[in-house]
Design a protein around this motif. Structure first.
Motif, PDB file in Angstrom:
ATOM      1  N   ALA A 188       0.819  -1.214   0.000  1.00 23.08           N
ATOM      2  CA  ALA A 188       0.000   0.000   0.000  1.00 23.08           C
ATOM      3  C   ALA A 188       0.856   1.268   0.000  1.00 23.08           C
ATOM      4  N   ARG A 189       2.041   1.206   0.607  1.00 24.53           N
ATOM      5  CA  ARG A 189       2.947   2.368   0.623  1.00 24.53           C
ATOM      6  C   ARG A 189       3.698   2.520  -0.694  1.00 24.53           C
ATOM      7  N   GLY A 190       3.510   1.575  -1.609  1.00 30.58           N
ATOM      8  CA  GLY A 190       4.189   1.655  -2.896  1.00 30.58           C
ATOM      9  C   GLY A 190       5.573   1.056  -2.907  1.00 30.58           C
ATOM     10  N   GLU A 191       5.893   0.259  -1.892  1.00 28.68           N
ATOM     11  CA  GLU A 191       7.205  -0.390  -1.860  1.00 28.68           C
ATOM     12  C   GLU A 191       7.224  -1.574  -2.819  1.00 28.68           C
ATOM     13  N   GLN A 192       8.409  -1.904  -3.303  1.00 31.90           N
ATOM     14  CA  GLN A 192       8.583  -3.103  -4.111  1.00 31.90           C
ATOM     15  C   GLN A 192       8.638  -4.293  -3.151  1.00 31.90           C
ATOM     16  N   VAL A 193       7.697  -5.216  -3.299  1.00 36.59           N
ATOM     17  CA  VAL A 193       7.618  -6.389  -2.427  1.00 36.59           C
ATOM     18  C   VAL A 193       7.741  -7.634  -3.294  1.00 36.59           C
ATOM     19  N   SER A 194       8.593  -8.541  -2.908  1.00 37.01           N
ATOM     20  CA  SER A 194       8.782  -9.773  -3.675  1.00 37.01           C
ATOM     21  C   SER A 194       7.479 -10.569  -3.739  1.00 37.01           C
ATOM     22  N   PRO A 195       7.122 -11.091  -4.935  1.00 34.06           N
ATOM     23  CA  PRO A 195       5.902 -11.900  -5.042  1.00 34.06           C
ATOM     24  C   PRO A 195       5.953 -13.184  -4.218  1.00 34.06           C
ATOM     25  N   THR A 196       7.129 -13.565  -3.737  1.00 34.54           N
ATOM     26  CA  THR A 196       7.223 -14.749  -2.883  1.00 34.54           C
ATOM     27  C   THR A 196       6.695 -14.474  -1.478  1.00 34.54           C
ATOM     28  N   GLU A 197       6.445 -13.195  -1.150  1.00 35.95           N
ATOM     29  CA  GLU A 197       5.990 -12.828   0.185  1.00 35.95           C
ATOM     30  C   GLU A 197       4.474 -12.812   0.324  1.00 35.95           C
ATOM     31  N   TYR A 198       3.743 -13.035  -0.763  1.00 35.44           N
ATOM     32  CA  TYR A 198       2.289 -13.063  -0.695  1.00 35.44           C
ATOM     33  C   TYR A 198       1.729 -13.914  -1.830  1.00 35.44           C
ATOM     34  N   TYR A 199       0.462 -14.243  -1.706  1.00 36.69           N
ATOM     35  CA  TYR A 199      -0.243 -15.087  -2.676  1.00 36.69           C
ATOM     36  C   TYR A 199      -1.186 -14.191  -3.472  1.00 36.69           C
ATOM     37  N   PHE A 200      -1.044 -14.181  -4.796  1.00 36.18           N
ATOM     38  CA  PHE A 200      -1.870 -13.336  -5.649  1.00 36.18           C
ATOM     39  C   PHE A 200      -2.222 -14.156  -6.885  1.00 36.18           C
ATOM     40  N   ARG A 201      -3.442 -14.681  -6.919  1.00 34.41           N
ATOM     41  CA  ARG A 201      -3.897 -15.546  -8.014  1.00 34.41           C
ATOM     42  C   ARG A 201      -5.288 -15.113  -8.449  1.00 34.41           C
ATOM     43  N   ALA A 202      -5.603 -15.381  -9.714  1.00 35.93           N
ATOM     44  CA  ALA A 202      -6.913 -14.994 -10.224  1.00 35.93           C
ATOM     45  C   ALA A 202      -7.310 -15.874 -11.401  1.00 35.93           C
ATOM     46  N   ILE A 203      -8.567 -15.702 -11.788  1.00 35.56           N
ATOM     47  CA  ILE A 203      -9.136 -16.429 -12.919  1.00 35.56           C
ATOM     48  C   ILE A 203      -9.666 -15.392 -13.909  1.00 35.56           C
ATOM     49  N   PRO A 204      -8.888 -15.096 -14.954  1.00 41.91           N
ATOM     50  CA  PRO A 204      -9.375 -14.140 -15.936  1.00 41.91           C
ATOM     51  C   PRO A 204     -10.325 -14.806 -16.931  1.00 41.91           C
ATOM     52  N   LYS A 205     -11.323 -14.045 -17.336  1.00 42.72           N
ATOM     53  CA  LYS A 205     -12.240 -14.495 -18.382  1.00 42.72           C
ATOM     54  C   LYS A 205     -12.199 -13.444 -19.478  1.00 42.72           C
ATOM     55  N   PHE A 206     -11.976 -13.899 -20.699  1.00 45.93           N
ATOM     56  CA  PHE A 206     -11.854 -12.993 -21.833  1.00 45.93           C
ATOM     57  C   PHE A 206     -13.098 -13.092 -22.711  1.00 45.93           C
ATOM     58  N   GLU A 207     -13.476 -11.958 -23.296  1.00 45.61           N
ATOM     59  CA  GLU A 207     -14.547 -11.922 -24.286  1.00 45.61           C
ATOM     60  C   GLU A 207     -13.996 -11.239 -25.524  1.00 45.61           C
ATOM     61  N   ALA A 208     -13.985 -11.997 -26.630  1.00 45.99           N
ATOM     62  CA  ALA A 208     -13.455 -11.483 -27.891  1.00 45.99           C
ATOM     63  C   ALA A 208     -14.513 -11.627 -28.984  1.00 45.99           C
ATOM     64  N   PRO A 209     -14.486 -10.736 -29.972  1.00 45.19           N
ATOM     65  CA  PRO A 209     -15.421 -10.886 -31.088  1.00 45.19           C
ATOM     66  C   PRO A 209     -15.029 -12.079 -31.965  1.00 45.19           C
ATOM     67  N   ALA A 210     -15.940 -12.482 -32.836  1.00 43.04           N
ATOM     68  CA  ALA A 210     -15.653 -13.575 -33.769  1.00 43.04           C
ATOM     69  C   ALA A 210     -14.399 -13.243 -34.577  1.00 43.04           C
ATOM     70  N   GLY A 211     -13.614 -14.274 -34.836  1.00 46.00           N
ATOM     71  CA  GLY A 211     -12.399 -14.073 -35.621  1.00 46.00           C
ATOM     72  C   GLY A 211     -11.194 -14.695 -34.953  1.00 46.00           C
ATOM     73  N   LYS A 212     -10.066 -14.072 -35.154  1.00 43.60           N
ATOM     74  CA  LYS A 212      -8.759 -14.598 -34.739  1.00 43.60           C
ATOM     75  C   LYS A 212      -8.664 -14.946 -33.259  1.00 43.60           C
ATOM     76  N   TYR A 213      -9.365 -14.194 -32.387  1.00 47.32           N
ATOM     77  CA  TYR A 213      -9.221 -14.375 -30.948  1.00 47.32           C
ATOM     78  C   TYR A 213     -10.430 -15.028 -30.288  1.00 47.32           C
ATOM     79  N   ASP A 214     -11.378 -15.531 -31.069  1.00 48.42           N
ATOM     80  CA  ASP A 214     -12.584 -16.104 -30.448  1.00 48.42           C
ATOM     81  C   ASP A 214     -12.297 -17.378 -29.658  1.00 48.42           C
ATOM     82  N   TRP A 215     -11.136 -17.983 -29.820  1.00 45.35           N
ATOM     83  CA  TRP A 215     -10.739 -19.137 -29.007  1.00 45.35           C
ATOM     84  C   TRP A 215     -10.695 -18.767 -27.522  1.00 45.35           C
ATOM     85  N   MET A 216     -10.494 -17.480 -27.244  1.00 43.24           N
ATOM     86  CA  MET A 216     -10.410 -17.029 -25.851  1.00 43.24           C
ATOM     87  C   MET A 216     -11.754 -17.123 -25.144  1.00 43.24           C
ATOM     88  N   ASN A 217     -12.854 -17.117 -25.897  1.00 45.00           N
ATOM     89  CA  ASN A 217     -14.196 -17.202 -25.319  1.00 45.00           C
ATOM     90  C   ASN A 217     -14.503 -18.580 -24.757  1.00 45.00           C
TER      91      ASN A 217
END
Length: 161
Positions: free
Chosen positions: A109-138
């Motif tokens: 929160a203070r803006g310090e550089q903190v090693s990612p080994t010091e905390y757990y940060f995980r997520a599940i992204p969901k993408f929405e793309a129009p038909a075409g080259k990137y629709d596999w992401m849907n």
């Protein structure tokens, strides 16, 4: 049900690297304590997307709506979009958790550089793309790891095979 050796390869999972998002964020808007915890909104200002077959620019205008629970865990829900280098706009909804000790959370929160080994940060992204080259992401499940730099959040995205 038992899976035979010849069918194991078709039912086992693995990961394939999709790309890295370098998300530039602004100062949080703090709503304050709510019945669910401390509510804050982190503006998304821009950034980059780079991967083996994906390259683009994160567009400003999104945000990460966060609740910091009483136990200190931050529940994250970010909505934003990026434009690929070939002009396609892709929407992202990313839901996850950042788990850190109170001391580590305060340093972040203070803006310090903190090693990612010091905390757990995980997520599940969901993408929405129009038909075409990137629709596999849907039609793909993704997971990501992330870490916070002073002005950016670095998100590394993998496709679940």
């Amino acid at each position: 049900m038992r899976v035979s050796a010849e069918n194991r390869s078709s039912t086992s999972t693995g990961l394939s690297f999709v790309g890295q998002l370098n998300v530039k964020v602004g100062a949080p808007y703090v709503v304050g304590e709510t019945p669910h915890g401390l509510r804050r909104i982190i503006p998304i200002l821009g950034g980059t997307v780079e991967g083996p077959s994906l390259k683009g620019e994160i567009l400003s205008g999104g945000a990460d709506w966060q609740v910091v629970r009483k136990d200190g865990v931050a529940e994250l829900e970010a909505h934003y979009q990026f434009k690929t280098d070939d002009g396609v706009t892709i929407y992202i909804k990313n839901v996850g958790l950042r788990v850190a000790t109170p001391e580590v959370a305060a340093r972040i929160a203070r803006g310090e550089q903190v090693s990612p080994t010091e905390y757990y940060f995980r997520a599940i992204p969901k993408f929405e793309a129009p038909a075409g080259k990137y629709d596999w992401m849907n039609n793909t499940i993704f997971i990501c790891t992330a870490f916070r730099n002073p002005e950016t959040v670095v998100i590394q995205v993998w496709k679940v095979l």
